[in-house]
Design a protein around this motif. Structure first.
Motif, PDB file in Angstrom:
ATOM      1  N   SER A  91      60.539   8.191   8.052  1.00 20.54           N
ATOM      2  CA  SER A  91      59.672   9.106   8.802  1.00 20.54           C
ATOM      3  C   SER A  91      58.299   9.212   8.160  1.00 20.54           C
ATOM      4  CB  SER A  91      60.264  10.526   8.836  1.00 20.54           C
ATOM      5  OG  SER A  91      61.487  10.548   9.511  1.00 20.54           O
ATOM      6  N   VAL A  92      57.306   9.494   8.985  1.00 23.32           N
ATOM      7  CA  VAL A  92      56.004   9.909   8.466  1.00 23.32           C
ATOM      8  C   VAL A  92      56.157  11.383   8.157  1.00 23.32           C
ATOM      9  CG1 VAL A  92      53.570  10.287   9.021  1.00 23.32           C
ATOM     10  CG2 VAL A  92      54.702   8.170   9.741  1.00 23.32           C
ATOM     11  N   THR A  93      56.057  11.726   6.879  1.00 20.78           N
ATOM     12  CA  THR A  93      56.338  13.098   6.449  1.00 20.78           C
ATOM     13  C   THR A  93      55.099  13.916   6.137  1.00 20.78           C
ATOM     14  OG1 THR A  93      56.576  12.338   4.159  1.00 20.78           O
ATOM     15  CG2 THR A  93      58.584  12.485   5.494  1.00 20.78           C
ATOM     16  N   LYS A  94      53.985  13.225   5.902  1.00 16.14           N
ATOM     17  CA  LYS A  94      52.800  13.976   5.490  1.00 16.14           C
ATOM     18  C   LYS A  94      51.557  13.154   5.789  1.00 16.14           C
ATOM     19  CE  LYS A  94      52.052  14.404   1.047  1.00 16.14           C
ATOM     20  NZ  LYS A  94      52.076  14.818  -0.348  1.00 16.14           N
ATOM     21  N   VAL A  95      50.499  13.858   6.135  1.00 14.08           N
ATOM     22  CA  VAL A  95      49.170  13.268   6.221  1.00 14.08           C
ATOM     23  C   VAL A  95      48.255  14.140   5.386  1.00 14.08           C
ATOM     24  CG1 VAL A  95      47.236  12.637   7.711  1.00 14.08           C
ATOM     25  CG2 VAL A  95      49.578  12.405   8.562  1.00 14.08           C
ATOM     26  N   SER A  96      47.545  13.538   4.451  1.00 14.53           N
ATOM     27  CA  SER A  96      46.558  14.266   3.654  1.00 14.53           C
ATOM     28  C   SER A  96      45.178  13.821   4.095  1.00 14.53           C
ATOM     29  CB  SER A  96      46.734  13.973   2.165  1.00 14.53           C
ATOM     30  OG  SER A  96      47.955  14.483   1.707  1.00 14.53           O
ATOM     31  N   ALA A 130      54.247  15.865  11.248  1.00 14.29           N
ATOM     32  CA  ALA A 130      54.208  15.823   9.789  1.00 14.29           C
ATOM     33  C   ALA A 130      53.437  17.018   9.239  1.00 14.29           C
ATOM     34  CB  ALA A 130      53.534  14.531   9.323  1.00 14.29           C
ATOM     35  N   ASP A 131      53.670  17.304   7.982  1.00 18.35           N
ATOM     36  CA  ASP A 131      52.896  18.298   7.254  1.00 18.35           C
ATOM     37  C   ASP A 131      51.500  17.723   7.042  1.00 18.35           C
ATOM     38  OD1 ASP A 131      52.127  20.440   5.622  1.00 18.35           O
ATOM     39  OD2 ASP A 131      52.948  19.497   3.829  1.00 18.35           O
ATOM     40  N   ILE A 132      50.475  18.431   7.497  1.00 18.10           N
ATOM     41  CA  ILE A 132      49.104  17.928   7.399  1.00 18.10           C
ATOM     42  C   ILE A 132      48.331  18.804   6.425  1.00 18.10           C
ATOM     43  CG2 ILE A 132      46.961  17.430   8.638  1.00 18.10           C
ATOM     44  CD1 ILE A 132      48.785  17.183  11.191  1.00 18.10           C
TER      45      ILE A 132
END
Length: 139
Positions: A91-96, A130-132
Motif C-alpha cells: 500500500s501507499v501509506t504516506k505522502v510527505s 494515505a497519511d499526508i
C-alpha cells in the motif's frame, strides 16, 4: 467545472520479468517504460506509479496553493514542492510534501495556514487515503 483526462498502460509478460509502457492523451508521457525493476528496485530507466503519484500530488498542491494565495492577496514568486511517496506492505501509506515558498509580504504563520488549507482541499490530497504530511518553509 467538470472534465476528464485519459492515460493508458500496456503490460507485456509476467509481473516480475514483464515490462510496460504508460501513455497520456496529452503526450507528456509517450510509451514511457515502467517495470518491476523501476518500481521496486530502481534498477533501470523508467517510471513507476508511486513516482507519478508524487508528481501529480506536488503539482496539484502547488497550483492549489497558488490559487489560495491569490485569493488572500498574495502572489508567489516561487513555490517548490517535493513529494515523497512511501510504499510498504502493498500500500501507499504516506505522502510527505515539502514546500519551500518565496511569497512577498506574507508572514510565516499566514503562509502555513494557507498551505495547510491547500493540502486539505487539493483534489489529489482528497483522492489519497494515505497519511499526508506537510513541511513548510517561507524564504
Amino acid at each position: 467545472m467538470k472534465f476528464t483526462r485519459k492515460a493508458n498502460a500496456q503490460w507485456n509478460g509476467a509481473g516480475k520479468d514483464g515490462k510496460g509502457y504508460l501513455t497520456t492523451a496529452s503526450g507528456a508521457l509517450s510509451k514511457t517504460p515502467y517495470s518491476f525493476h523501476t518500481r521496486f528496485e530502481d534498477g533501470e530507466k523508467g517510471t513507476n506509479p508511486e513516482e507519478l503519484i508524487g508528481a501529480a500530488h506536488s503539482g496539484c498542491f502547488a497550483m492549489q496553493l497558488s490559487f489560495l494565495l491569490n485569493e488572500a492577496g498574495f502572489t508567489a514568486t516561487t513555490l517548490d514542492v517535493a513529494a515523497v511517496v512511501t510504499f510498504e506492505d502493498g500500500s501507499v501509506t504516506k505522502v510527505s510534501l515539502t514546500l519551500e515558498g518565496d511569497v512577498p509580504n506574507i508572514d510565516a504563520s499566514q503562509f502555513q495556514e494557507i498551505a495547510t488549507k491547500a493540502k486539505e482541499v487539493c483534489p489529489i490530497s482528497k483522492l489519497l487515503k494515505a497519511d499526508i504530511k506537510l513541511n513548510v518553509t517561507l524564504k
